[in-house]
Design a protein around this motif. Structure first.
Motif, PDB file in Angstrom:
ATOM      1  N   ALA A   1       0.839  -1.207   0.000  1.00 46.23           N
ATOM      2  CA  ALA A   1       0.000   0.000   0.000  1.00 46.23           C
ATOM      3  C   ALA A   1       0.873   1.257   0.000  1.00 46.23           C
ATOM      4  O   ALA A   1       0.584   2.226  -0.721  1.00 46.23           O
ATOM      5  N   VAL A   2       1.937   1.246   0.789  1.00 46.31           N
ATOM      6  CA  VAL A   2       2.859   2.393   0.803  1.00 46.31           C
ATOM      7  C   VAL A   2       3.555   2.500  -0.553  1.00 46.31           C
ATOM      8  O   VAL A   2       3.751   3.603  -1.079  1.00 46.31           O
ATOM      9  N   PHE A   3       3.899   1.374  -1.135  1.00 45.55           N
ATOM     10  CA  PHE A   3       4.487   1.363  -2.468  1.00 45.55           C
ATOM     11  C   PHE A   3       3.536   2.019  -3.472  1.00 45.55           C
ATOM     12  O   PHE A   3       3.941   2.854  -4.283  1.00 45.55           O
ATOM     13  N   ALA A   4       2.266   1.643  -3.438  1.00 48.53           N
ATOM     14  CA  ALA A   4       1.270   2.229  -4.349  1.00 48.53           C
ATOM     15  C   ALA A   4       1.126   3.730  -4.109  1.00 48.53           C
ATOM     16  O   ALA A   4       1.003   4.508  -5.065  1.00 48.53           O
ATOM     17  N   LEU A   5       1.157   4.130  -2.845  1.00 47.86           N
ATOM     18  CA  LEU A   5       1.060   5.556  -2.524  1.00 47.86           C
ATOM     19  C   LEU A   5       2.241   6.319  -3.094  1.00 47.86           C
ATOM     20  O   LEU A   5       2.084   7.392  -3.677  1.00 47.86           O
ATOM     21  N   GLN A   6       3.447   5.769  -2.964  1.00 47.21           N
ATOM     22  CA  GLN A   6       4.607   6.475  -3.505  1.00 47.21           C
ATOM     23  C   GLN A   6       4.525   6.546  -5.030  1.00 47.21           C
ATOM     24  O   GLN A   6       4.965   7.522  -5.624  1.00 47.21           O
ATOM     25  N   LEU A   7       3.952   5.539  -5.679  1.00 43.18           N
ATOM     26  CA  LEU A   7       3.757   5.608  -7.128  1.00 43.18           C
ATOM     27  C   LEU A   7       2.824   6.760  -7.500  1.00 43.18           C
ATOM     28  O   LEU A   7       3.080   7.490  -8.462  1.00 43.18           O
ATOM     29  N   ALA A   8       1.761   6.913  -6.733  1.00 36.69           N
ATOM     30  CA  ALA A   8       0.819   8.008  -6.992  1.00 36.69           C
ATOM     31  C   ALA A   8       1.491   9.360  -6.774  1.00 36.69           C
ATOM     32  O   ALA A   8       1.300  10.299  -7.559  1.00 36.69           O
ATOM     33  N   VAL A   9       2.287   9.467  -5.720  1.00 39.75           N
ATOM     34  CA  VAL A   9       2.992  10.726  -5.444  1.00 39.75           C
ATOM     35  C   VAL A   9       4.044  10.980  -6.523  1.00 39.75           C
ATOM     36  O   VAL A   9       4.263  12.122  -6.933  1.00 39.75           O
ATOM     37  N   ASN A  10       4.678   9.931  -7.003  1.00 42.95           N
ATOM     38  CA  ASN A  10       5.629  10.051  -8.114  1.00 42.95           C
ATOM     39  C   ASN A  10       4.936  10.717  -9.313  1.00 42.95           C
ATOM     40  O   ASN A  10       5.457  11.671  -9.897  1.00 42.95           O
ATOM     41  N   LEU A  11       3.774  10.232  -9.672  1.00 38.51           N
ATOM     42  CA  LEU A  11       2.995  10.832 -10.753  1.00 38.51           C
ATOM     43  C   LEU A  11       2.595  12.257 -10.397  1.00 38.51           C
ATOM     44  O   LEU A  11       2.635  13.158 -11.242  1.00 38.51           O
ATOM     45  N   GLY A  12       2.245  12.477  -9.134  1.00 40.33           N
ATOM     46  CA  GLY A  12       1.869  13.815  -8.684  1.00 40.33           C
ATOM     47  C   GLY A  12       2.981  14.833  -8.866  1.00 40.33           C
ATOM     48  O   GLY A  12       2.727  16.009  -9.150  1.00 40.33           O
ATOM     49  N   TRP A  13       4.235  14.381  -8.746  1.00 35.66           N
ATOM     50  CA  TRP A  13       5.343  15.297  -8.965  1.00 35.66           C
ATOM     51  C   TRP A  13       5.364  15.777 -10.420  1.00 35.66           C
ATOM     52  O   TRP A  13       5.535  16.975 -10.686  1.00 35.66           O
ATOM     53  N   SER A  14       5.172  14.868 -11.357  1.00 32.25           N
ATOM     54  CA  SER A  14       5.141  15.259 -12.769  1.00 32.25           C
ATOM     55  C   SER A  14       4.026  16.257 -13.037  1.00 32.25           C
ATOM     56  O   SER A  14       4.200  17.227 -13.778  1.00 32.25           O
ATOM     57  N   VAL A  15       2.880  16.029 -12.410  1.00 36.48           N
ATOM     58  CA  VAL A  15       1.754  16.945 -12.569  1.00 36.48           C
ATOM     59  C   VAL A  15       2.098  18.318 -11.980  1.00 36.48           C
ATOM     60  O   VAL A  15       1.876  19.353 -12.612  1.00 36.48           O
ATOM     61  N   ALA A  16       2.672  18.326 -10.769  1.00 44.21           N
ATOM     62  CA  ALA A  16       3.002  19.600 -10.117  1.00 44.21           C
ATOM     63  C   ALA A  16       4.062  20.372 -10.899  1.00 44.21           C
ATOM     64  O   ALA A  16       3.911  21.568 -11.166  1.00 44.21           O
ATOM     65  N   PHE A  17       5.145  19.698 -11.258  1.00 44.63           N
ATOM     66  CA  PHE A  17       6.259  20.392 -11.894  1.00 44.63           C
ATOM     67  C   PHE A  17       5.948  20.722 -13.351  1.00 44.63           C
ATOM     68  O   PHE A  17       5.987  21.883 -13.755  1.00 44.63           O
ATOM     69  N   PHE A  18       5.646  19.713 -14.158  1.00 46.26           N
ATOM     70  CA  PHE A  18       5.485  19.920 -15.589  1.00 46.26           C
ATOM     71  C   PHE A  18       4.057  20.267 -15.990  1.00 46.26           C
ATOM     72  O   PHE A  18       3.856  21.067 -16.898  1.00 46.26           O
ATOM     73  N   GLY A  19       3.077  19.657 -15.342  1.00 46.75           N
ATOM     74  CA  GLY A  19       1.689  19.931 -15.703  1.00 46.75           C
ATOM     75  C   GLY A  19       1.221  21.303 -15.238  1.00 46.75           C
ATOM     76  O   GLY A  19       0.611  22.048 -15.999  1.00 46.75           O
ATOM     77  N   LEU A  20       1.518  21.631 -13.989  1.00 49.35           N
ATOM     78  CA  LEU A  20       1.094  22.913 -13.413  1.00 49.35           C
ATOM     79  C   LEU A  20       2.162  23.995 -13.518  1.00 49.35           C
ATOM     80  O   LEU A  20       1.907  25.141 -13.149  1.00 49.35           O
ATOM     81  N   HIS A  21       3.355  23.605 -13.974  1.00 48.92           N
ATOM     82  CA  HIS A  21       4.477  24.555 -14.095  1.00 48.92           C
ATOM     83  C   HIS A  21       4.750  25.226 -12.753  1.00 48.92           C
ATOM     84  O   HIS A  21       4.954  26.430 -12.680  1.00 48.92           O
ATOM     85  N   ASN A  22       4.787  24.401 -11.701  1.00 50.48           N
ATOM     86  CA  ASN A  22       4.911  24.942 -10.349  1.00 50.48           C
ATOM     87  C   ASN A  22       6.048  24.230  -9.600  1.00 50.48           C
ATOM     88  O   ASN A  22       5.801  23.301  -8.824  1.00 50.48           O
ATOM     89  N   PRO A  23       7.294  24.681  -9.814  1.00 49.39           N
ATOM     90  CA  PRO A  23       8.419  24.038  -9.128  1.00 49.39           C
ATOM     91  C   PRO A  23       8.327  24.105  -7.600  1.00 49.39           C
ATOM     92  O   PRO A  23       8.804  23.197  -6.925  1.00 49.39           O
ATOM     93  N   GLY A  24       7.717  25.152  -7.053  1.00 49.44           N
ATOM     94  CA  GLY A  24       7.572  25.247  -5.600  1.00 49.44           C
ATOM     95  C   GLY A  24       6.679  24.165  -5.039  1.00 49.44           C
ATOM     96  O   GLY A  24       7.029  23.506  -4.053  1.00 49.44           O
ATOM     97  N   LEU A  25       5.543  23.956  -5.665  1.00 48.92           N
ATOM     98  CA  LEU A  25       4.656  22.859  -5.255  1.00 48.92           C
ATOM     99  C   LEU A  25       5.349  21.515  -5.458  1.00 48.92           C
ATOM    100  O   LEU A  25       5.244  20.617  -4.624  1.00 48.92           O
ATOM    101  N   ALA A  26       6.090  21.401  -6.547  1.00 49.37           N
ATOM    102  CA  ALA A  26       6.802  20.156  -6.831  1.00 49.37           C
ATOM    103  C   ALA A  26       7.839  19.836  -5.756  1.00 49.37           C
ATOM    104  O   ALA A  26       8.083  18.666  -5.466  1.00 49.37           O
ATOM    105  N   VAL A  27       8.437  20.865  -5.145  1.00 45.24           N
ATOM    106  CA  VAL A  27       9.382  20.623  -4.041  1.00 45.24           C
ATOM    107  C   VAL A  27       8.666  19.916  -2.894  1.00 45.24           C
ATOM    108  O   VAL A  27       9.184  18.945  -2.334  1.00 45.24           O
ATOM    109  N   ILE A  28       7.489  20.384  -2.556  1.00 47.64           N
ATOM    110  CA  ILE A  28       6.725  19.759  -1.474  1.00 47.64           C
ATOM    111  C   ILE A  28       6.397  18.313  -1.827  1.00 47.64           C
ATOM    112  O   ILE A  28       6.555  17.396  -1.004  1.00 47.64           O
ATOM    113  N   VAL A  29       5.976  18.094  -3.065  1.00 44.89           N
ATOM    114  CA  VAL A  29       5.609  16.746  -3.500  1.00 44.89           C
ATOM    115  C   VAL A  29       6.828  15.825  -3.486  1.00 44.89           C
ATOM    116  O   VAL A  29       6.756  14.689  -3.006  1.00 44.89           O
ATOM    117  N   ILE A  30       7.970  16.304  -3.982  1.00 49.72           N
ATOM    118  CA  ILE A  30       9.140  15.426  -4.055  1.00 49.72           C
ATOM    119  C   ILE A  30       9.716  15.132  -2.669  1.00 49.72           C
ATOM    120  O   ILE A  30      10.255  14.050  -2.442  1.00 49.72           O
TER     121      ILE A  30
END
Length: 165
Positions: free
Chosen positions: A90-119
């Motif tokens: 379950a933790v593995f699956a959560l980290q996979l989702a957060v991994n995808l969330g980083w791409s969304v934050a950094f590249f999708g939303l163009h928000n490196p600051g939010l991406a720092v929190i996610v990473i």
């Protein structure tokens, strides 16, 4: 490795391996889809540090890491009683989702600051996953070490890009 799931048969065992690796590569593909356009547009406008790798390196590195992650998760699934494997997976699956969330934050939303929190959350989740996997299968934990090293580097890169832009 002695398997708690030895009774599933070789066919189902291989199918499970393919599914675990496929899941990880699928998440990578979704992240790549989010990233693709921004890499050639928005990302080129950012000031990057001297240690920023060339863009071509990311695909092979991430593909390798996703394969290693899938094998690690499969080893835990295969080695442990389902009740014991459930939490780490379950933790593995959560980290996979957060991994995808980083791409969304950094590249999708163009928000490196939010991406720092996610990473930073991703760093903690991957470390936690590795430690949980270690209790079940040491090799599975070791298979996550390159991933942890890469995202630690990515964290430094992300923080630096955020600060200089």
């Amino acid at each position: 490795m002695s398997s708690k799931r030895a009774d599933v048969g070789i066919g189902k065992d291989i199918l499970a391996l393919v599914l675990f690796v496929g899941l990880c590569l699928g998440i990578g593909g979704l992240g790549g889809a989010v990233t693709a356009e921004s890499v050639t547009t928005w990302y080129t406008t950012l000031t990057k540090p001297s240690f920023n790798p060339p863009n071509w390196i990311f695909g092979p590195v991430w593909t390798t890491l996703y394969i290693l992650m899938g094998v690690a998760a499969w080893r835990v699934w295969r080695a442990a009683d389902p009740d014991i494997a459930r939490g780490p997976l379950a933790v593995f699956a959560l980290q996979l989702a957060v991994n995808l969330g980083w791409s969304v934050a950094f590249f999708g939303l163009h928000n490196p600051g939010l991406a720092v929190i996610v990473i930073l959350a991703l760093d903690l989740l991957v470390l936690t996953t590795a430690l949980m996997f270690r209790r079940i299968d040491r090799l599975a934990a070791w298979l996550l070490v390159p991933y942890l090293a890469w995202i630690s580097f990515a964290t430094l890169l992300n923080v630096t890009i955020w600060r200089i832009n």
